[in-house]
Write a protein that holds these residues in place. Sequence first.
Motif, short mmCIF file in Angstrom:
data_model
loop_
_atom_site.label_atom_id
_atom_site.label_comp_id
_atom_site.label_asym_id
_atom_site.label_seq_id
_atom_site.Cartn_x
_atom_site.Cartn_y
_atom_site.Cartn_z
N ARG A 37 3.25 6.24 3.67
CA ARG A 37 2.14 5.98 2.17
C ARG A 37 2.18 6.69 1.43
O ARG A 37 3.16 7.56 1.06
CB ARG A 37 1.24 6.10 3.50
N CYS A 38 1.57 6.56 0.31
CA CYS A 38 1.61 7.25 -0.86
C CYS A 38 0.41 8.39 -1.23
O CYS A 38 -0.78 7.94 -0.56
CB CYS A 38 1.12 6.56 -2.54
N SER A 39 0.72 9.61 -1.68
CA SER A 39 -0.24 10.37 -2.04
C SER A 39 -0.93 10.28 -3.25
O SER A 39 -1.65 10.87 -3.07
CB SER A 39 0.44 11.76 -1.54
N GLY A 40 -0.25 9.71 -3.65
CA GLY A 40 -1.04 9.35 -5.34
C GLY A 40 -1.56 8.01 -5.23
O GLY A 40 -2.90 8.20 -5.86
N CYS A 41 -1.78 6.86 -4.33
CA CYS A 41 -2.52 5.56 -4.73
C CYS A 41 -2.44 5.31 -3.34
O CYS A 41 -2.63 5.70 -2.32
CB CYS A 41 -1.62 5.07 -5.54
N ASP A 42 -3.42 3.93 -3.94
CA ASP A 42 -4.03 3.66 -2.40
C ASP A 42 -3.48 2.02 -1.63
O ASP A 42 -3.68 1.27 -1.27
CB ASP A 42 -5.56 3.30 -2.00
N ARG A 43 -2.05 2.37 -2.72
CA ARG A 43 -1.23 0.88 -1.91
C ARG A 43 -1.32 1.07 -0.03
O ARG A 43 -0.79 2.76 0.14
CB ARG A 43 0.33 1.12 -2.22
N PRO A 44 -0.94 0.78 0.42
CA PRO A 44 -1.04 0.39 2.11
C PRO A 44 0.32 0.63 2.79
O PRO A 44 0.78 0.52 1.87
CB PRO A 44 -1.00 -1.03 2.82
N ARG A 73 9.36 8.99 -4.60
CA ARG A 73 8.59 8.37 -5.49
C ARG A 73 7.96 7.27 -4.91
O ARG A 73 8.98 6.82 -5.10
CB ARG A 73 8.75 8.43 -6.85
N CYS A 74 6.60 7.03 -5.57
CA CYS A 74 6.31 5.72 -4.95
C CYS A 74 6.40 4.86 -7.02
O CYS A 74 6.20 5.27 -7.66
CB CYS A 74 4.61 6.04 -5.24
N ASP A 75 6.64 3.66 -6.49
CA ASP A 75 7.27 2.98 -7.21
C ASP A 75 6.39 2.12 -8.47
O ASP A 75 6.74 1.17 -9.10
CB ASP A 75 8.47 1.67 -6.86
N ARG A 76 4.86 1.94 -7.76
CA ARG A 76 3.48 1.93 -8.32
C ARG A 76 2.95 2.88 -9.10
O ARG A 76 2.85 2.80 -9.97
CB ARG A 76 2.80 1.85 -7.22
N CYS A 77 3.14 4.42 -8.95
CA CYS A 77 2.49 5.32 -9.43
C CYS A 77 3.16 6.66 -9.74
O CYS A 77 2.23 7.82 -10.46
CB CYS A 77 0.59 5.97 -8.73
N GLY A 78 4.11 6.97 -9.33
CA GLY A 78 5.04 7.63 -9.35
C GLY A 78 5.18 8.85 -8.60
O GLY A 78 5.25 10.21 -9.23
ZN LIG Z 1 1.70 5.54 -5.40
#
Ligand SMILES: [Zn+2]
Length: 245
Positions: free
Chosen positions: A124-131, A144-149
């Motif tokens: 999961r992402c530590s920066g955004c709430d994507r599932p 790294r998250c491809d939505r929020c970095g």
């Molecule tokens: Zn994210």
Amino acid sequence: MGELPPLDLRAPTRLLVLTGAGVSVESGLPAFRGAGGLWDGHRVEDVASPEGFARAPDLVWSFYAARRRAAAAVEPNAAHRALAACETRMRDRFLLVTQNIDGLHMRAGSGRVLELHGSLWRTRCSGCDRPPFADSSEPTATPRCDRCGGALRPDVVWFGEAVDAEADRRTRRFVKDAAQAGERLVFLAVGTSGSVWPASGLVRYAADLGAETWLANLDEADNAGWFDHRVLGPATAVLPALLEV
Ligand SMILES: [Zn+2]
């Protein structure tokens, strides 16, 4: 462990099982040693806490990549299989809640499983709430998250973090439903040290609502005194006997 009569699980009896690391040890996965201990040569706090991840995310990821590799290399054992077979017979009178993150219960065929401490096989992402998403990769550096970095992290519960709230809620619901229906409930804890809250307190919760409580462990657990019945022995021998499979 001597002669062990099977549990009486005939309808309408319900069975709630809690499993811990001791069940996976017999598949060859090392036991989790708890706070203050070493895990695969690392201080537990360094590889299994939000603070450790903030300090050294690459180290944490290389540790979890090794956990994924180790879990993928072993097979479910007779204890996992006995629980899966029991679920097939009991259906919605059965619920399994586990502290293990290795996915071995599912690989053995269990479906009614709640993972209190998350899953090694999700990220999961530590920066955004994507599932959280399914992930069996073995990163050597922090992805790294491809939505929020933000930094991605394993979807597991670390020291200082709360257990999966939905898993906890559904576990307690299962106990309450049995009590409200006036149906006999058996609570069976297997291979759990009894030292990790709140899983260790589940026996008190179940007993307060009238459950008959059993503990099956290789060694005496920290909370052994809270159980009505205790069985010492390896889960691969005890569970097939208790569950008669
Ligand atoms: Zn994210």
